[in-house]
Every structure is written in C-alpha cells, then in structure tokens.
Design a protein around this motif. Structure first.
Motif, PDB file in Angstrom:
ATOM      1  N   UNK A  27      14.985  30.220  11.152  1.00 49.28           N
ATOM      2  CA  UNK A  27      15.620  30.030  12.476  1.00 49.28           C
ATOM      3  C   UNK A  27      16.894  29.194  12.385  1.00 49.28           C
ATOM      4  N   UNK A  28      16.899  28.149  11.568  1.00 43.72           N
ATOM      5  CA  UNK A  28      18.102  27.302  11.421  1.00 43.72           C
ATOM      6  C   UNK A  28      19.257  28.116  10.855  1.00 43.72           C
ATOM      7  N   UNK A  29      18.907  28.975   9.872  1.00 43.58           N
ATOM      8  CA  UNK A  29      19.980  29.744   9.208  1.00 43.58           C
ATOM      9  C   UNK A  29      20.668  30.742  10.127  1.00 43.58           C
ATOM     10  N   UNK A  30      20.039  31.047  11.270  1.00 44.19           N
ATOM     11  CA  UNK A  30      20.712  31.934  12.233  1.00 44.19           C
ATOM     12  C   UNK A  30      21.979  31.286  12.772  1.00 44.19           C
ATOM     13  N   UNK A  31      22.005  29.942  12.729  1.00 47.48           N
ATOM     14  CA  UNK A  31      23.191  29.214  13.176  1.00 47.48           C
ATOM     15  C   UNK A  31      23.389  29.276  14.679  1.00 47.48           C
ATOM     16  N   UNK A  32      22.315  29.528  15.433  1.00 43.81           N
ATOM     17  CA  UNK A  32      22.443  29.624  16.896  1.00 43.81           C
ATOM     18  C   UNK A  32      22.151  28.266  17.525  1.00 43.81           C
ATOM     19  N   UNK A  33      22.741  28.056  18.680  1.00 44.63           N
ATOM     20  CA  UNK A  33      22.480  26.825  19.416  1.00 44.63           C
ATOM     21  C   UNK A  33      21.411  27.144  20.467  1.00 44.63           C
ATOM     22  N   UNK A  34      20.135  27.017  20.091  1.00 45.08           N
ATOM     23  CA  UNK A  34      19.065  27.447  20.989  1.00 45.08           C
ATOM     24  C   UNK A  34      18.931  26.503  22.190  1.00 45.08           C
ATOM     25  N   UNK A  35      18.784  27.104  23.374  1.00 43.05           N
ATOM     26  CA  UNK A  35      18.631  26.300  24.592  1.00 43.05           C
ATOM     27  C   UNK A  35      17.197  25.818  24.752  1.00 43.05           C
ATOM     28  N   UNK A  36      16.295  26.368  23.969  1.00 52.24           N
ATOM     29  CA  UNK A  36      14.893  25.957  24.007  1.00 52.24           C
ATOM     30  C   UNK A  36      14.181  26.647  22.870  1.00 52.24           C
ATOM     31  N   UNK A  37      13.005  26.128  22.483  1.00 47.65           N
ATOM     32  CA  UNK A  37      12.288  26.796  21.398  1.00 47.65           C
ATOM     33  C   UNK A  37      10.794  26.566  21.536  1.00 47.65           C
ATOM     34  N   UNK A  38      10.042  27.518  21.029  1.00 44.64           N
ATOM     35  CA  UNK A  38       8.597  27.363  20.999  1.00 44.64           C
ATOM     36  C   UNK A  38       8.085  27.830  19.641  1.00 44.64           C
ATOM     37  N   UNK A  39       7.267  26.984  19.030  1.00 43.90           N
ATOM     38  CA  UNK A  39       6.773  27.278  17.687  1.00 43.90           C
ATOM     39  C   UNK A  39       5.275  27.556  17.784  1.00 43.90           C
ATOM     40  N   UNK A  40       4.872  28.754  17.374  1.00 43.72           N
ATOM     41  CA  UNK A  40       3.465  29.140  17.431  1.00 43.72           C
ATOM     42  C   UNK A  40       2.766  28.725  16.133  1.00 43.72           C
ATOM     43  N   UNK A  41       1.441  28.538  16.224  1.00 46.83           N
ATOM     44  CA  UNK A  41       0.664  28.353  14.994  1.00 46.83           C
ATOM     45  C   UNK A  41       0.652  29.695  14.275  1.00 46.83           C
ATOM     46  N   UNK A  42       0.805  29.703  12.935  1.00 41.96           N
ATOM     47  CA  UNK A  42       0.807  30.979  12.219  1.00 41.96           C
ATOM     48  C   UNK A  42      -0.559  31.665  12.339  1.00 41.96           C
ATOM     49  N   UNK A  43      -0.537  32.974  12.266  1.00 45.97           N
ATOM     50  CA  UNK A  43      -1.807  33.712  12.194  1.00 45.97           C
ATOM     51  C   UNK A  43      -2.095  34.529  13.434  1.00 45.97           C
ATOM     52  N   UNK A  44      -2.983  35.481  13.236  1.00 40.50           N
ATOM     53  CA  UNK A  44      -3.320  36.461  14.271  1.00 40.50           C
ATOM     54  C   UNK A  44      -3.910  35.805  15.525  1.00 40.50           C
ATOM     55  N   UNK A  45      -4.530  34.627  15.375  1.00 42.44           N
ATOM     56  CA  UNK A  45      -5.152  33.960  16.539  1.00 42.44           C
ATOM     57  C   UNK A  45      -4.117  33.610  17.598  1.00 42.44           C
ATOM     58  N   UNK A  46      -2.851  33.503  17.200  1.00 46.64           N
ATOM     59  CA  UNK A  46      -1.805  33.188  18.187  1.00 46.64           C
ATOM     60  C   UNK A  46      -1.425  34.401  19.032  1.00 46.64           C
ATOM     61  N   UNK A  47      -1.937  35.578  18.657  1.00 48.89           N
ATOM     62  CA  UNK A  47      -1.627  36.783  19.465  1.00 48.89           C
ATOM     63  C   UNK A  47      -2.629  36.849  20.610  1.00 48.89           C
ATOM     64  N   UNK A  48      -2.477  35.911  21.568  1.00 53.08           N
ATOM     65  CA  UNK A  48      -3.470  35.790  22.633  1.00 53.08           C
ATOM     66  C   UNK A  48      -2.788  35.560  23.975  1.00 53.08           C
ATOM     67  N   UNK A  49      -3.509  35.853  25.052  1.00 52.23           N
ATOM     68  CA  UNK A  49      -2.968  35.586  26.388  1.00 52.23           C
ATOM     69  C   UNK A  49      -2.730  34.094  26.589  1.00 52.23           C
TER      70      UNK A  49
END
Ligand SMILES: NC(=O)c1ccc[n+]([C@@H]2O[C@H](COP(=O)([O-])OP(=O)(O)OC[C@H]3O[C@@H](n4cnc5c(N)ncnc54)[C@H](O)[C@@H]3O)[C@@H](O)[C@H]2O)c1
Length: 324
Positions: A42-64
């Motif tokens: 994400x850092x290497x994209x060089x974008x100035x993000x207005x906000x960010x959300x980091x999910x826990x890795x893994x299939x369990x994060x594919x949830x409502x």
C-alpha cells in the motif's frame, strides 16, 4: 505494460506498475490486510489515502461483521460517491472491499490492486464481490466491477510460497478447462514460475486474465452459463474449503482432481488425462486428495450455491457443464 479494456474498465498488467500507474482523481480510501501492509505494497502505491482500514488476514475476514466495520470506518472518514476504495491485497481483500463499495452510498467506485497470484490471475477479473455466510462460501455479494485494475506481478515477491502454490492451482485451471496448450506450458514452466521466474509469472497472469475476460465478456452477471466452466473443481473445492479450512486454491486443486476422477468413473475421460492433471498439481506441491468422508462432503455440497450443476471433463482442456 499490457492494457485490456474488454470489460469496460482498464486492466493494466506489468512489472513495477505499483507506484508507477496514475490513480483516479478524488479521495482514495485504502482497504488491505495486515500481511500486505507489512509487505509495504500500500505504501508503494504512493497515494495520499484519506482513510484506511486494515483487515486481519485470512478467510475469516470475509464476513458481514467485517463489512459492517468497514462501512462504519469509511463513512466516518467521510467517503463520498465520487471517491474510490482502493483494495490492495489478495482475493479476500478484493471480495470484501469490492462488496463494501457496492453498497456504500448505493455504490461507489473501487480500484483493485491484487497482490496474490490467485487474485492477479483470477479473482480480480469478473466483478464478483462478496462475503461468506454461515451456510456457505460467497452466498452474500454483488456484481460490482472495479473502475481500474492494476496487476503488478512484482507484488508476488513477498507472497509466501504456500499462497503462491495455492494461486497456481487457479492458473492450471485455465489449461485444464479449455486450453491444452497452456496446460502443456504449465507442465514445462510451472516449476520456474513457482521459483519466481518473472517472465513465466507474467505470461501465466496475462494468459489467465485474457482467458477469464473471454469467459466473462457478455455474461457479466453470470446468468447465461458462459462462466460455468470457471467453476471447474469448485463445487468440491468450496465444500472442502468450508469443512477443512484449507486455502481456497488448495481446496480447488483437490476439487479439480476429484472432478477428473468422477469423469473417469463415469466413462467420460481417459484415465491418462486424469493422471496427468493429478501429477502436475501434486508435482507443484498441491494436495490432490482429502480424507474428508463423503457424507460430510455431500452435506457441504448441498449448501454450495453452485451445486445444481457440476463441471466435468472429457480430458485435458475439455471441461463441460454436466448435471450433478
Ligand atoms: N471474486 C472472485 O471472482 C473470486 C474468484 C476466486 C477466488 N475468490 C476468493 O479469493 C479468496 C482467495 O484469495 P487469495 O488466495 O488471494 O487469499 P487471501 O486474500 O486470503 O491471500 C492469501 C494470503 O496471502 C497474503 N498475501 C496476499 N498478497 C501478499 C503479498 N503480496 N505479500 C505477502 N502476503 C500476501 C494474505 O495476507 C493472506 O495471508 C477466497 O476468499 C476466494 O473465495 C474470489
């Protein structure tokens, strides 16, 4: 750099694209997972993000539950309909971020920056987004294609070997379903690809993206059966994945081997072709069998939304849609 625009949005493929490609105007909101963040993409994209959300890795994060968390964070950060969610990660991140974008303010744009082989060669194309339900995989979702796809194979440099192999199963799938020459290419070049050969992985990604684009074009909402062959091995695979927790690509490898076995048992496929497919998958370090008992497998498959029909095969490159 290769540019494919058949589906109505640019899909760019090229080494070094992350950080070099221009991102759309408007504010950008990052969605990624902890591993991809730690690897620095994400850092290497060089974008100035207005906000960010980091999910826990893994299939369990594919949830409502994660969708609710994501929507809450994006709305809090002030996302508007002309802004973009930027999904930087594997298939899980793409499915979750794309689905959140599909329902956020009745649909806002998103940019896919796939970082796993599975996502670069397969899941990022086709516009399917979504999360898992208690009853089965991908039962909640939407068709919501990104407005831009940036595929930079360099991102695979930090992908763990097991995840690279799992993605390779979906690569081999394209040879097995309809392209015997590409399967032969995989037999000759798969080991180099898995060892990190840049030319091999670029060729594989370009071939799979072009093939998936052809399957998807004209049947974007998957109503005409044109995309059906892409589910080769997936009815078994989804059941195995849900039951055992194996990574998607590993479960698909077992599922494809099982689809070959069933095709042989029904007298549809020469046993030599099944043996050749199994040998290549196993040689790539993928599992090709499960000790899951068949009653459990049947129960799980009943919950799979794709269980109405089954993709079987008459040989390498000759998959077809049969009735289950
Ligand atoms: N939408 C579709 O059409 C479609 C198609 C096929 C599969 N899928 C979905 O995709 C998911 C599987 O995708 P996946 O295999 O990419 O899983 P994933 O997103 O869980 O990624 C696998 C692992 O690799 C890590 N990772 C990803 N990129 C990395 C990088 N560059 N460096 C270091 N670590 C990295 C992730 O953190 C994770 O631990 C499943 O949920 C599956 O259902 C969707």
């Amino acid at each position: 750099m290769r540019r494919i625009e058949t589906l109505g949005y640019p899909v760019l493929i090229g080494d070094g694209l992350i950080g070099a490609a221009a991102l759309p105007a408007g504010r950008l909101f990052l969605v990624t997972d902890e591993n991809v963040l730690a690897a620095g993409w994400p850092d290497r994209l060089g974008a100035d993000f207005a906000g960010s959300l980091v999910l826990a890795p893994g299939e369990a994060s594919k949830s409502l539950a994660q969708i609710a968390r994501l929507l809450d964070a994006l709305i809090d950060a002030g996302i508007g309909r002309t802004d973009h969610v930027v999904a930087v990660g594997g298939g899980m991140v793409g499915d979750v971020a794309g689905f959140a974008a599909s329902i956020l303010k009745r649909g806002c744009g998103w940019i896919a920056v796939p970082t796993s082989l599975l996502a670069q060669a397969d899941s990022t194309i086709g516009g399917k987004t979504g999360v898992n339900a208690r009853q089965g995989k991908n039962l909640i979702g939407a068709f919501h294609p990104p407005s831009l796809v940036l595929i930079d194979p360099d991102a695979l440099d930090s992908l763990p070997a097991r995840d690279l192999r799992a993605g390779y199963a979906e690569v081999v799938k394209y040879g097995l379903i309809a392209d015997p020459d590409f399967f032969a290419w995989c037999e000759a070049n798969g080991p180099a690809l898995l060892a990190g050969d840049k030319a091999a992985r670029l060729h594989a990604i370009e071939t799979c993206v072009a093939a998936k684009t052809d399957f998807v074009a004209g049947d974007e909402r998957d109503t005409q059966g044109k995309r059906a062959l892409l589910n080769f091995g997936h009815s078994f695979g989804h059941a195995i994945e849900a039951e055992t927790g194996l990574p998607h690509g590993e479960a698909v490898a077992i599922g494809m081997a099982m689809a070959f076995e069933l095709s042989v048992a029904r007298g549809l496929c020469p046993p030599e072709d099944a043996a050749r497919a199994r040998a290549h998958l196993a040689g790539a370090g993928l599992p090709v069998a499960t000790d899951m008992d068949s009653a459990r497998l049947d129960r799980r498959m009943a919950h799979d939304k794709k269980s109405g029909a089954l993709v079987l095969t008459r040989g390498i490159g000759k998959a077809f849609l049969a009735h289950a």
